[in-house]
Design an enzyme around this catalytic site. Structure first.
Site, PDB file in Angstrom:
ATOM      1  N   GLU A 191       0.825  -1.210   0.000  1.00  0.00           N
ATOM      2  CA  GLU A 191       0.000   0.000   0.000  1.00  0.00           C
ATOM      3  C   GLU A 191       0.862   1.265   0.000  1.00  0.00           C
ATOM      4  O   GLU A 191       0.525   2.251  -0.642  1.00  0.00           O
ATOM      5  CB  GLU A 191      -0.907   0.033   1.240  1.00  0.00           C
ATOM      6  CG  GLU A 191      -2.015  -1.004   1.256  1.00  0.00           C
ATOM      7  CD  GLU A 191      -1.570  -2.332   1.865  1.00  0.00           C
ATOM      8  OE1 GLU A 191      -0.346  -2.554   2.021  1.00  0.00           O
ATOM      9  OE2 GLU A 191      -2.451  -3.162   2.165  1.00  0.00           O
ATOM     10  N   LYS A 244       3.937   1.695  -1.148  1.00  0.00           N
ATOM     11  CA  LYS A 244       4.548   1.880  -2.460  1.00  0.00           C
ATOM     12  C   LYS A 244       3.548   2.561  -3.393  1.00  0.00           C
ATOM     13  O   LYS A 244       3.843   3.560  -4.043  1.00  0.00           O
ATOM     14  CB  LYS A 244       4.944   0.511  -3.032  1.00  0.00           C
ATOM     15  CG  LYS A 244       5.350   0.550  -4.482  1.00  0.00           C
ATOM     16  CD  LYS A 244       5.186  -0.825  -5.135  1.00  0.00           C
ATOM     17  CE  LYS A 244       5.457  -0.753  -6.608  1.00  0.00           C
ATOM     18  NZ  LYS A 244       6.858  -0.432  -6.911  1.00  0.00           N
ATOM     19  N   LYS A 266      24.032   0.257  -0.450  1.00  0.00           N
ATOM     20  CA  LYS A 266      23.485  -0.927   0.210  1.00  0.00           C
ATOM     21  C   LYS A 266      23.624  -0.858   1.724  1.00  0.00           C
ATOM     22  O   LYS A 266      24.651  -0.469   2.244  1.00  0.00           O
ATOM     23  CB  LYS A 266      24.183  -2.187  -0.304  1.00  0.00           C
ATOM     24  CG  LYS A 266      23.555  -2.708  -1.590  1.00  0.00           C
ATOM     25  CD  LYS A 266      24.437  -3.722  -2.245  1.00  0.00           C
ATOM     26  CE  LYS A 266      24.628  -4.940  -1.389  1.00  0.00           C
ATOM     27  NZ  LYS A 266      23.442  -5.811  -1.302  1.00  0.00           N
ATOM     28  N   GLU A 317      17.676 -10.681 -24.800  1.00  0.00           N
ATOM     29  CA  GLU A 317      17.025 -11.079 -23.532  1.00  0.00           C
ATOM     30  C   GLU A 317      15.555 -10.646 -23.431  1.00  0.00           C
ATOM     31  O   GLU A 317      15.048 -10.411 -22.330  1.00  0.00           O
ATOM     32  CB  GLU A 317      17.834 -10.550 -22.322  1.00  0.00           C
ATOM     33  CG  GLU A 317      19.265 -11.061 -22.289  1.00  0.00           C
ATOM     34  CD  GLU A 317      20.083 -10.589 -21.080  1.00  0.00           C
ATOM     35  OE1 GLU A 317      19.501 -10.164 -20.067  1.00  0.00           O
ATOM     36  OE2 GLU A 317      21.322 -10.656 -21.168  1.00  0.00           O
ATOM     37  N   HIS A 348      30.491 -10.361 -16.705  1.00  0.00           N
ATOM     38  CA  HIS A 348      30.163  -8.942 -16.621  1.00  0.00           C
ATOM     39  C   HIS A 348      29.924  -8.571 -15.162  1.00  0.00           C
ATOM     40  O   HIS A 348      29.326  -9.324 -14.412  1.00  0.00           O
ATOM     41  CB  HIS A 348      28.913  -8.638 -17.449  1.00  0.00           C
ATOM     42  CG  HIS A 348      28.309  -7.303 -17.120  1.00  0.00           C
ATOM     43  ND1 HIS A 348      28.907  -6.111 -17.469  1.00  0.00           N
ATOM     44  CD2 HIS A 348      27.189  -6.970 -16.434  1.00  0.00           C
ATOM     45  CE1 HIS A 348      28.174  -5.109 -17.016  1.00  0.00           C
ATOM     46  NE2 HIS A 348      27.128  -5.603 -16.380  1.00  0.00           N
ATOM     47  N   GLU A 364      31.585  -2.097 -15.446  1.00  0.00           N
ATOM     48  CA  GLU A 364      31.093  -0.725 -15.353  1.00  0.00           C
ATOM     49  C   GLU A 364      32.226   0.229 -14.982  1.00  0.00           C
ATOM     50  O   GLU A 364      32.936  -0.003 -14.025  1.00  0.00           O
ATOM     51  CB  GLU A 364      30.010  -0.662 -14.273  1.00  0.00           C
ATOM     52  CG  GLU A 364      29.514   0.742 -14.003  1.00  0.00           C
ATOM     53  CD  GLU A 364      28.424   0.780 -12.935  1.00  0.00           C
ATOM     54  OE1 GLU A 364      27.583  -0.131 -12.908  1.00  0.00           O
ATOM     55  OE2 GLU A 364      28.427   1.714 -12.142  1.00  0.00           O
ATOM     56  N   HIS A 380      22.900   4.330 -17.504  1.00  0.00           N
ATOM     57  CA  HIS A 380      21.963   4.729 -16.457  1.00  0.00           C
ATOM     58  C   HIS A 380      21.254   6.037 -16.768  1.00  0.00           C
ATOM     59  O   HIS A 380      20.446   6.507 -15.982  1.00  0.00           O
ATOM     60  CB  HIS A 380      22.689   4.827 -15.116  1.00  0.00           C
ATOM     61  CG  HIS A 380      23.377   3.545 -14.762  1.00  0.00           C
ATOM     62  ND1 HIS A 380      24.645   3.253 -15.210  1.00  0.00           N
ATOM     63  CD2 HIS A 380      22.958   2.461 -14.070  1.00  0.00           C
ATOM     64  CE1 HIS A 380      24.986   2.043 -14.776  1.00  0.00           C
ATOM     65  NE2 HIS A 380      23.976   1.549 -14.089  1.00  0.00           N
ATOM     66  N   CYS A 438      26.561  -1.616 -18.967  1.00  0.00           N
ATOM     67  CA  CYS A 438      25.636  -2.620 -18.440  1.00  0.00           C
ATOM     68  C   CYS A 438      24.583  -2.896 -19.507  1.00  0.00           C
ATOM     69  O   CYS A 438      24.647  -2.342 -20.613  1.00  0.00           O
ATOM     70  CB  CYS A 438      25.004  -2.085 -17.154  1.00  0.00           C
ATOM     71  SG  CYS A 438      24.131  -3.341 -16.192  1.00  0.00           S
TER      72      CYS A 438
HETATM   73  N1  GLN Z   1      23.059  -9.470 -19.098  1.00  0.00           N
HETATM   74  C1  GLN Z   1      22.354  -8.628 -18.197  1.00  0.00           C
HETATM   75  C2  GLN Z   1      21.702  -7.503 -18.979  1.00  0.00           C
HETATM   76  O1  GLN Z   1      22.234  -7.061 -19.919  1.00  0.00           O
HETATM   77  C3  GLN Z   1      23.268  -8.021 -17.162  1.00  0.00           C
HETATM   78  C4  GLN Z   1      22.511  -7.185 -16.145  1.00  0.00           C
HETATM   79  C5  GLN Z   1      23.330  -6.694 -14.997  1.00  0.00           C
HETATM   80  O2  GLN Z   1      24.514  -6.605 -15.070  1.00  0.00           O
HETATM   81  N2  GLN Z   1      22.730  -6.323 -13.930  1.00  0.00           N
HETATM   82  O3  GLN Z   1      20.645  -7.039 -18.654  1.00  0.00           O
HETATM   83 ZN    ZN Z   2      25.606  -4.679 -15.325  1.00  0.00          ZN
END
Ligand code: GLN
Ligand code: ZN
Length: 768
Positions: free
Chosen positions: A16, A18, A119, A494, A651, A675, A704, A736
């Site tokens: 609620e 959120k 975090k 993906e 990655h 990154e 980002h 990313c």
């Molecule tokens: N392979 C994932 C993507 O491209 C990697 C995501 C991540 O690093 N958090 O979405």
């Molecule tokens: Zn990533």
């Protein structure tokens, strides 16, 4: 014996808060409506705990966004860039300032970026990092803590207000100016805490809970001294208020002598994470202190093993007497979902598995049950013993073949056939990539259409066939675009994945999902982690069909995309009946089978993502290496089943890696994409001292933000990279995955990225 709950989830059993927050931000509901929702949620929580019979019921554990942000507002720790906004407001404590600090503000000629988020210890909760600068005047800007104490009192419930302690507040923040000192800042903050505590004392509070979780971290002598200093002053200021000092997420270890000597009334210790500390604490606890014994795990969703908890409790009772012992949760229940009883779909969560679980509400009853068992209730204990017994032999948990395979693992299984230089040559011969090869990290934009497809399939609005046809079309389009852009190593995009962990969890044995098992990640963002309840096994290939289909559309290498074992573990609720390392290795074996199946299907480049490897680091540095050893081993087990010519990528993102770079090298991946662009290639500094022997793609495009990076910018970053790394080893890629981006900006950014790679190729060949 008294019972004590450190904190309760606040998002609401049906999220609620959120929903109300988001509606308020979108201008769809009024502030009054939002506040009403918040009041109802607080009331529900208090009544739940009150009706269960809990003695020490928390208040001020509620937060609209984050409890550390609340503390910033309470103490006047407002970063300088929000000053103009604060001055323009009638009440400085208004939600406008609060949410501006959480989410950034761009209005009325003011442009202030949000506070940084990080975090919360080793949880998946994120807090807003307090910023200390010299412009701040610390004062009790808004006494939220007192207001909520009174609100509960008005409902007839006497609560224990909860605060983040002054030292942890300080140590978890960032000092923005070098001239500012911790001890000096503490002296400025203490008067605010004192005013606050005095107001609670005056309002009739009996207990106050002051959280100092930094006591489980490595502290310098100067930082230890801050505790002495702070608590001596607080004690003097509120002699009549009982202070419960809480520590959690680990053991006190070398900070134990300090903690037991602080002038407080009770100390809370986490015996789920660090049961071994009980003896030391019991031996050194002064007569004047009570001990709150955290035995009900606030970090997972499993039923408590009463027998184990009782051993600890009885030991404490024998040493201290019942009056001095409080039975408690290990930490706040913030990190567990609300109520298991809301899981009513037996096809999702079978009654058998459900019977092994406990969410926040159930954990409250466990605390009560433990008290009752000590008082003589045998029935409760018997029932729990029966469940634990059934679980310890349940066939859906314990799979002899999985256990046997794990036991048979040898060092050879974590070892590629040849060393990297030999593999590199074999891969060059087969892949024939140019210098500065280009690739992406895996996902392409998850558009509204793509998400709707998955939702429609789930609802039954489209057939499996229709769904697959649509996914195939999306893959075709993405392959075509990548070819047009002349990217060298392609990805399928993906599109079929909801989430990088859930997608695999859903196909592996040993995982189960809940319908409503939400926990707060940050602000209004909640996550529903998969639950690993039993031995993990792969029954059938999980990604081979999609990857082979994508490969069939192009002559260029198509990268197979998998999530690594450590990341799968890290983002799930993990079983508590075997070491995390064993569970990770079981997942590693399942991924290993997928990797070799991809190779058999003709996939020559395979990426196993481990973005969460760093966040799994233990809180104490002394424990890092043993974690890294098994984490690295698990990765190596997952990828070592292939031939030399098959190129393994990994990655990583979200973190600083310089301090664990030798362990990253020990992963022995042929290529790592990582990154870096947000920190302007800060990462690369490490390569001036550490010779990283593998290929590496330092991200040159910050995904980002919707901003399209220019060719010149990305070329400049790559030029930095060739100062420190051999040109032959450098890849060109974004930071990313691109799932949060839109297509137009993605296409333009990738076009620029390929152009930057071309520039580099020309420059390097010209100098040769
Ligand atoms: N392979 C994932 C993507 O491209 C990697 C995501 C991540 O690093 N958090 O979405
Ligand atoms: Zn990533």
């Amino acid at each position: 014996m008294q019972t004590n709950i450190l904190g309760y989830p606040r998002i609401g059993s049906n999220r609620e808060l959120k929903k109300a927050n988001e509606a308020y931000w979108a201008g769809k509901i009024s502030l009054e409506k939002l506040q009403l929702t918040a009041r109802q949620l607080r009331r529900q929580n208090w009544e739940t705990l009150h009706n269960a019979g809990i003695d020490l019921i928390p208040s001020n554990d509620f937060s609209y966004y984050d409890q550390i942000l609340d503390m910033c507002i309470m103490t006047g720790t407002i970063p300088a860039r929000f000053k103009p906004l604060m001055e323009s407001l009638v009440t400085p404590s208004s939600p406008e300032l609060y949410f501006a600090m959480a989410r950034g503000y761009q209005k009325n000629g003011i442009d202030a970026t949000a506070m940084e988020m990080t975090k919360w210890f080793d949880t998946n909760y994120h807090y807003l990092v307090p910023e200390f600068d010299s412009s701040q005047k610390y004062r009790l800007l808004h006494n939220k803590c007192l207001e909520e104490f009174k609100e509960a009192l008005f409902l007839g419930i006497h609560t224990k207000p909860v605060l983040i302690g002054p030292v942890s507040f300080l140590l978890l923040g960032k000092i923005k100016e070098e001239t500012l000192q911790e001890s000096n800042l503490l002296d400025q903050l203490l008067p605010v805490y004192i005013t606050l505590l005095q107001s609670l004392q005056q309002a009739g509070a009996t207990w106050v809970q002051i959280d100092e979780p930094t006591l489980v971290l490595d502290l310098t002598p100067a930082q230890q001294e801050l505790f002495h200093h702070a608590y001596t002053q607080l004690r003097e200021a509120v002699p009549a208020l009982k202070i419960l000092l809480t520590t959690y997420f680990g053991g006190l270890q070398d900070n134990a002598p300090l903690a037991v000597q602080l002038p407080v009334d009770a100390l809370h210790i986490d015996l789920v994470r660090a049961p071994e500390q009980l003896d030391t604490i019991l031996a050194s606890l002064p007569q004047t202190l009570q001990l709150s014994v955290g035995v009900v795990n606030g970090r997972n969703i499993w039923k408590n093993n009463y027998e184990q908890s009782l051993q600890l409790l009885r030991k404490a009772v024998t040493a201290l007497g019942e009056k001095r012992v409080l039975i408690a949760t290990s930490c706040s229940l913030l990190h567990t979902p609300y109520d298991l009883e809301l899981e009513t779909d037996e096809t999702v969560l079978t009654p058998q598995i459900k019977n092994w679980m406990a969410f926040a509400k159930q954990k409250v009853h466990e605390v009560i049950a433990l008290r009752d068992i000590i008082a003589g209730n045998e029935t409760l204990l018997k029932a729990n013993q029966a469940t634990m017994q059934e679980k310890s032999t349940a066939a859906i948990i314990h799979k002899p073949t999985v256990k046997a395979r794990l036991a048979a693992l040898t060092t050879a299984d974590a070892q590629r056939k040849s060393a990297f230089p030999i593999r590199q040559k074999a891969q060059e011969e087969i892949l024939k990539l140019p210098l500065f090869p280009t690739t992406t990290i895996g996902s392409f934009p998850q558009t509204e259409d793509i998400r709707k497809l998955r939702a429609d399939l789930k609802k039954g609005a489209i057939t499996q066939d229709e769904y697959e046809t649509a996914i195939r079309t999306a893959i075709q389009d993405s392959v075509q675009l990548q070819e047009t852009l002349r990217i060298d190593v392609l990805v399928h995009g993906e599109f079929e994945r909801n989430d990088m962990v859930e997608y695999f969890g859903e196909q592996l044995e040993g995982f189960v999902f809940t319908k409503n098992g939400w926990v707060q990640s940050y602000g209004s963002r909640c996550v529903k982690p998969p639950v690993i309840y039993g031995d993990v096994q792969r029954n059938a290939p999980m990604t081979v069909e999609w990857s082979s289909y994508a490969q069939s559309l192009t002559d260029k290498p198509m990268k197979g995309m998998l999530t690594g074992p450590v990341t799968i573990l890290q983002w799930s609720f993990v079983r508590d009946d075997q070491p995390r390392a064993d569970t990770t290795l079981q997942i590693a074996l399942a991924i290993r089978d997928e990797v070799t199946d991809l190779e058999k299907a003709g996939i020559r480049v395979i990426q196993v993502d481990e973005p969460a490897i760093r966040e799994g680091l233990p809180l104490r540095e002394a424990d890092w290496q043993s974690y890294l050893d098994w984490a690295v081993k698990a990765f190596r087990v997952s990828v070592s089943g292939v031939e030399d010519a098959t190129q393994i990528h990994t990655h990583m993102c979200y973190a600083e890696f310089n301090d664990i770079i030798s362990n990253i090298a020990a992963m022995d991946a042929d290529v790592i994409t990582i990154e870096t662009s947000r920190s302007q290639m800060e990462l690369l500094e490490v390569f001036s001292t550490f010779r990283y022997p593998y290929e590496i793609g330092p991200g040159v495009y910050d995904i980002h933000s919707p901003r399209v990076p220019t060719v010149a910018e990305m070329t400049a970053l790559l030029e930095k990279a060739i100062q420190l790394l051999p040109a032959r080893n450098i890849w060109v890629n974004p930071d990313c995955g691109l799932k949060t981006r839109k297509w137009p900006e993605t296409e333009q950014a990738l076009r620029n990225m390929v152009a930057a790679a071309r520039n580099m190729r020309m420059a390097v060949t010209a100098t040769v």
